[in-house]
Write an enzyme that holds these catalytic residues in place. Sequence first.
Site, short mmCIF file in Angstrom:
data_model
loop_
_atom_site.label_atom_id
_atom_site.label_comp_id
_atom_site.label_asym_id
_atom_site.label_seq_id
_atom_site.Cartn_x
_atom_site.Cartn_y
_atom_site.Cartn_z
N GLU A 1 88.47 38.21 84.03
CA GLU A 1 89.73 38.95 84.15
C GLU A 1 90.94 38.03 84.29
O GLU A 1 92.09 38.47 84.14
CB GLU A 1 89.67 39.90 85.35
CG GLU A 1 89.67 39.17 86.67
CD GLU A 1 89.57 40.12 87.84
OE1 GLU A 1 90.59 40.62 88.28
OE2 GLU A 1 88.43 40.36 88.31
N ASP B 1 77.70 31.06 78.01
CA ASP B 1 76.93 31.13 79.24
C ASP B 1 77.30 29.91 80.09
O ASP B 1 77.26 28.77 79.61
CB ASP B 1 75.44 31.14 78.92
CG ASP B 1 74.59 31.03 80.16
OD1 ASP B 1 74.49 32.01 80.89
OD2 ASP B 1 74.03 29.93 80.39
N ALA B 2 77.66 30.12 81.35
CA ALA B 2 78.14 29.02 82.19
C ALA B 2 77.08 27.95 82.39
O ALA B 2 77.40 26.75 82.44
CB ALA B 2 78.59 29.57 83.55
N ASP C 1 82.64 32.70 90.14
CA ASP C 1 83.28 34.02 90.16
C ASP C 1 82.44 34.94 89.30
O ASP C 1 82.88 35.43 88.26
CB ASP C 1 84.72 33.92 89.65
CG ASP C 1 85.48 35.23 89.80
OD1 ASP C 1 84.97 36.13 90.49
OD2 ASP C 1 86.56 35.35 89.21
#
Length: 337
Positions: free
Chosen positions: A116, A167-168, A185
């Site tokens: 966001e 993908d982190a 987060d």
Amino acid sequence: MGEAPEVFYINGFSKFGHETQQNHVNDQNHDSSWYEEFIDEDLKWSFKLNSVLHKAISEYQDIALLDTKRFGKALVLDGKMQSAETDEFIYHECLIHPPLLCHPNPKTVFIMGGGEGSSAREALKHRSMDRVVMCDIDKEVVDFCRKYLIANREAFSHKKLDLVINDAKAELEKRKEKFDIIIGDLADPLEDGPCYQLYTKSFYEKILKPKLNDNGIFVTQAGPAGIFTHKEVFTSIYNTIKQVFKYVIAYTTHVPSFADTWGWVMASDQPLSICAEEMDRRIEARIDGELLYLNGAWFHSSTTMNKTVYQSLQNETHVYTEENARFVPGHGMAFRL
């Protein structure tokens, strides 16, 4: 007798995957439209709606952007409130600023998730910042937050922001550079959800920690931390991180739109001690703009738990692994396919 209120569910399912009435909102009578979030099998949290701004099913999760009467625009993923316009500053200030203020001179940040844009917005308030990498797996979430969340438009267009759709875990693995701060987060660990493996000991130990600089700090949101909910995932995330880092701090506060106390865990191999007065001095010296929630006195008070939660944190033995994870109530997209 008045007309019965209509209830809006994400994708026709409760958070437990049981089919409910089909999604519907009466656009001619917004006063009777509500969204219900299932907190547990016998508990619901309801929001009166002005309208539903956006609904979608991405590759990874159910997405809804709701305009609520009490909390403004609210982002809901897989039937769980992620943030709301009127109080998201509480969650994001608590997540971002404690690690950056504890660090002597933070210049680089890697955000896992944060689609966001609010976490990036808060990190970019620090004058020392050279680069913020925000890595979110879901392009559709990022795209519609950029479109609808006006408060974060400046952050999304900031020259110091490096926005990555990936993908982190994979992104951290392939990058050679290290970071001063790494931030989780992420959505809560949800069965069949997209990110519970990013809460495991093996991920923290083998992938995340090696990408921190020597005095680097890691922080993650750690789920509900209320008197009745803290054992869902909060104590387990804390205990898992304690297996990997030398210094670990848990802290909590109430977030109204979440209908609960929320938890975060911060960790480093360097001491994280900072007095309230020094934190206030650093806020004044380092941050552009005014913080609405966080100051030194609050942060120190937030690390003091009530007796029940304190004892649970001390006595927790569960360690997150891919084979032995804990989840908040609910199901992700894979359950429905």
